[in-house]
Design a protein around this motif. Structure first.
Motif, mmCIF file in Angstrom:
data_model
loop_
_atom_site.group_PDB
_atom_site.id
_atom_site.type_symbol
_atom_site.label_atom_id
_atom_site.label_comp_id
_atom_site.label_asym_id
_atom_site.label_seq_id
_atom_site.Cartn_x
_atom_site.Cartn_y
_atom_site.Cartn_z
ATOM 1 N N HIS A 1 50.809 34.357 39.163
ATOM 2 C CA HIS A 1 50.082 33.743 40.396
ATOM 3 C C HIS A 1 48.717 34.377 40.165
ATOM 4 O O HIS A 1 48.360 35.318 40.809
ATOM 5 C CB HIS A 1 50.670 34.198 41.748
ATOM 6 N N PRO A 2 48.184 34.088 39.046
ATOM 7 C CA PRO A 2 46.646 34.572 38.902
ATOM 8 C C PRO A 2 45.705 34.243 40.024
ATOM 9 O O PRO A 2 45.797 33.426 40.719
ATOM 10 C CB PRO A 2 46.066 33.913 37.509
ATOM 11 N N GLY A 3 44.643 35.543 40.534
ATOM 12 C CA GLY A 3 43.980 35.263 41.531
ATOM 13 C C GLY A 3 44.246 35.793 42.784
ATOM 14 O O GLY A 3 43.343 35.809 43.783
ATOM 15 N N GLU A 4 45.593 36.401 42.781
ATOM 16 C CA GLU A 4 46.034 36.692 44.218
ATOM 17 C C GLU A 4 46.520 38.133 43.988
ATOM 18 O O GLU A 4 47.610 37.951 43.078
ATOM 19 C CB GLU A 4 46.801 35.639 45.018
ATOM 20 N N HIS A 5 46.896 39.183 44.763
ATOM 21 C CA HIS A 5 47.716 40.217 44.835
ATOM 22 C C HIS A 5 49.134 39.894 45.540
ATOM 23 O O HIS A 5 48.952 39.589 46.782
ATOM 24 C CB HIS A 5 47.007 41.521 45.592
ATOM 25 N N GLU A 6 50.359 40.053 44.728
ATOM 26 C CA GLU A 6 51.357 39.745 45.167
ATOM 27 C C GLU A 6 51.894 40.986 45.919
ATOM 28 O O GLU A 6 52.044 41.789 45.232
ATOM 29 C CB GLU A 6 52.227 39.149 44.342
ATOM 30 N N VAL A 7 52.461 41.065 47.036
ATOM 31 C CA VAL A 7 53.085 42.064 47.682
ATOM 32 C C VAL A 7 54.233 42.755 46.937
ATOM 33 O O VAL A 7 55.281 42.049 46.500
ATOM 34 C CB VAL A 7 53.363 41.899 49.178
#
Length: 725
Positions: free
Chosen positions: A330-336
């Motif tokens: 999921h590039p572009g976002e920090h995944e919890v």
């Protein structure tokens, strides 16, 4: 029998005549299948002569032993001397020029250590530390000169009979010589002119000619800038010898060198077949300019648009964007719950190997993900990977213009404004250590997230724009683990990089997480093809085998304001310096082998981000608590949760007492077990608010402030005193 021997001899002489016809015919002979017959039977020298006339007599091949006769090798005749003594002619000198490419053949490998110490010989040497084995391009002297690790080969006497030679161990097409002077802070030693000779048996030597006279090549005019001289005509032989003819007036015969040559095909040479490295990875093995680097990133992004993203973290002093590639499902976002990892390369612009390894790595991850490689798919889907291949593009462009072998040891190392990025971060070590030494003083400095001093943030501070960009990048993204790739050595260095004792330049200075850092360093070194090989030659002066290819940075040499120390003390990230090769700028032909040396290590090191504990720190409503402090009993270094309340704490296998605390919440403590299997142990915390925090919330809701009891008591006492007065 005599007739058969004569016929065989005539056949070999005919083949040799074809080989000696000229450089063009020489190339054709190499491709001809009959060449291998000639090479197998004929081990005597043959050369490409610079002058077409008179044509030299071919050397006689060894006769096959007949029945009842011992094998004998006839001595080849000496080359014919010229009819008249001609005055030696000097070759045009080729100094470092930005547009100067290396001639057709690559370096043999004196600098990369592909040429072993046993292949280097000299007429004499001043002492062991100045022996032929030290005559390698860009080799560095030790801190204490005049020891076993000095900075050149130096002849024992200053006369015209001195020489240093290389045994290529197979027939080689020699095309050029690169020389330097002695690496020394105190002495000025270099060779100003020399002759070149070649041989196939180390007894009979032929001097490179220019017309009818010996060619004199112009050497160095100072000790560090490499000087390239191309041979007028390529020479085919096994040995090559450099014979100094003049040297700096106030110095001695000392030199470092590299030989350019193409080994000829030799399918029967087991030694070389065993040591030749090939790769099956279909990657772009070349040196990339800034424009080519951007284009390659674009190609990778177009190949894998679902798992890659290109962005920049800022600009260089010259305005070049500092591009990074993110690789994630999921590039572009920090995944919890998903840890963030980074590789940085090119802080020193002339340390090019790390930069190219990063470009190769991003290609490899994309290709293997598309191919369904389970290991790579798992790594990409469970990790957010960031790759910054060129932190100092301005410096790289300078080194790139000079090219491999001709840039010396430092060209392009610094930023455009002369700053060493690797040592340009704020010194937080001193702040921490001074606070620890002043135990009785109320002002306390935390053991993590130490604030950057105000002077460092001012516009007048000597801080590179590239440094500021990295700091902002690391403050924005909650990195857990990172490696910065450097060159010139073969070792993994872990913090602290700065000595604690002010009067020392070398002193082991471990962090509270020393056991973790040593594991992380060993995970890379142990999977590298050469780092932990006890038989390998040291790059320059340091032997890192006592710690299996790893070293505490401060015990090697002290550095104030390093990226490793700053990262550890200001962020959650555990950062290490990975020195990926003795040669800072290896020739393009060496890149496939260097990729094979480092590929597994690069992947294994990324996987270590999943070692230790991880979890969420939430309140009673399930909302994540940012900036909650995670403490591990017995380790005086804390970390903090990210904006969503998730955290990652790198730990070695074992049982730990872990505490989570946050302002306005009651702390919570748990026992967390870390196993040996890959994968972090889940260790979540739920914190409840303190009574005072609840009261404050209620009062703020009704636009009132909570009553402070101590302040109220003081106020009442003041009223009573006034009433009495």
């Amino acid at each position: 029998m005599a007739r058969r021997g004569a016929a065989a001899l005539a056949l070999f002489l005919a083949l040799l005549t074809v080989v000696l016809a000229g450089a063009g015919a020489q190339r054709a002979a190499v491709e001809d299948p009959d060449y291998y017959v000639q090479e197998i039977w004929n081990r005597e020298p043959y050369y490409a002569r610079p002058e077409p006339e008179p044509k030299p007599e071919p050397f006689s091949p060894p006769l096959p032993p007949g029945p009842g006769k011992e094998e004998r090798e006839p001595r080849p005749p000496e080359p014919r001397p010229p009819k008249k003594a001609a005055k030696p002619k000097k070759a045009p000198k080729k100094k470092l020029a930005p547009e100067t490419p290396l001639p057709g053949c690559p370096p043999l490998g004196l600098e990369t250590l592909k040429i072993t110490d046993f292949q280097l010989h000299a007429s004499t040497s001043k002492r062991y530390g100045l022996g032929a084995h030290r005559g390698r391009l860009n080799i560095q002297a030790g801190i204490n000169e005049n020891d076993f690790y000095d900075g050149a080969w130096c002849a024992g006497r200053n006369d015209l009979r001195q020489w240093i030679e290389v045994d290529a161990r197979r027939l080689t097409r020699f095309t050029g010589v690169i020389t330097q002077g002695r690496n020394s802070l105190w002495l000025s030693d270099w060779v100003t002119s020399y002759k070149v000779m070649v041989s196939n048996d180390s007894h009979t030597w032929v001097t490179v000619k220019n017309g009818s006279g010996d060619m004199i090549f112009e050497g160095n005019s100072e000790k560090e800038i490499p000087v390239l001289n191309e041979l007028p005509v390529p020479m085919v032989a096994r040995y090559i010898r450099i014979n100094p003819q003049s040297w700096f007036d106030n110095g001695s015969i000392c030199m470092r060198m590299e030989i350019l040559g193409c080994p000829l095909p030799d399918p029967n040479n087991y030694y070389h077949r065993r040591n030749e490295m090939t790769t099956t990875d279909d990657l772009d093995f070349k040196h990339h300019s800034y424009k080519e680097m951007r284009q390659l990133m674009k190609v990778v992004n177009e190949m894998c648009p679902n798992i890659t993203r290109i962005y920049n973290i800022g600009k260089s002093h010259q305005g070049l964007k500092l591009y990074a590639v993110e690789i994630s499902d999921h590039p572009g976002e920090h995944e919890v719950g998903e840890p963030e990892f980074h590789y940085i390369a090119g802080a020193h612009g002339n340390e090019v190997l790390g930069r190219e390894l990063m470009l190769l790595l991003m290609q490899f991850l994309c290709q293997e993900y598309l191919a369904g490689n389970e290991r790579i798919v798992h790594l990409v889907e469970e990790t957010r990977i960031h790759i910054l291949p060129s932190l100092n593009p301005d410096g790289y462009e300078k080194a790139y213009e000079g090219g491999s072998e001709l840039g010396g040891w430092s060209l392009g190392r610094w930023t455009h404004d002369g700053i060493d990025i690797n040592n340009n971060f704020p010194d937080l070590n001193t702040l921490l250590w001074e606070a620890e030494d002043r135990q009785g003083i109320p002002r306390k400095v935390p053991n993590h997230y130490i604030a950057i001093p105000e002077w460092f943030l001012s516009e007048n501070a000597t801080v590179a724009v590239e440094t500021r960009a990295v700091i902002a990048w690391m403050e924005k993204i909650p990195f857990v683990l990172g490696g910065n790739l450097q060159g010139g050595e073969l070792v993994v260095a872990y913090p602290y990089d700065m000595v604690r004792s002010l009067w020392k330049t070398q002193e082991r200075s471990p962090t509270p997480d020393d056991h973790v850092f040593r594991w992380l360093a060993y995970s890379y070194a142990s999977t590298h093809r050469l780092m932990t090989d006890a038989r390998r030659r040291v790059c320059h002066t340091e032997d890192f085998q006592k710690e299996d290819g790893t070293v505490n940075g401060a015990s090697w040499h002290t550095v104030a304001g390093s990226l490793n120390d700053f990262s550890y003390l200001h962020t959650n990230c555990f950062e290490l310096s990975i020195y990926v090769g003795c040669d800072k700028y290896p020739h393009e032909s060496q890149l496939p082998e260097e990729w094979e040396n480092n590929r597994e290590s690069l992947i294994v090191f990324m996987e270590q981000v999943h070692r230790g504990i991880k979890g969420l720190v939430r309140d009673l409503h399930g909302k994540g608590i940012p900036n909650a402090i995670i403490s591990v009993e017995g380790i005086n270094h804390d970390i903090r949760t990210a904006n969503d309340g998730d955290y990652w704490r790198l730990l070695n296998p074992g049982e730990y007492v872990v505490t989570a605390k946050a302002e306005g919440f009651t702390s919570s403590t748990k026992n967390c077990m870390v196993g040996y299997d890959m994968g972090a142990t889940r260790c979540d915390f739920t914190l409840s608010k303190t009574n005072m925090a609840r009261i404050r919330e209620i009062m703020e809701k009704f636009r009132k402030q909570p009553v402070s009891l101590p302040a109220r008591r003081l106020k009442l006492r003041g009223r009573k005193r006034r009433q009495r007065g």
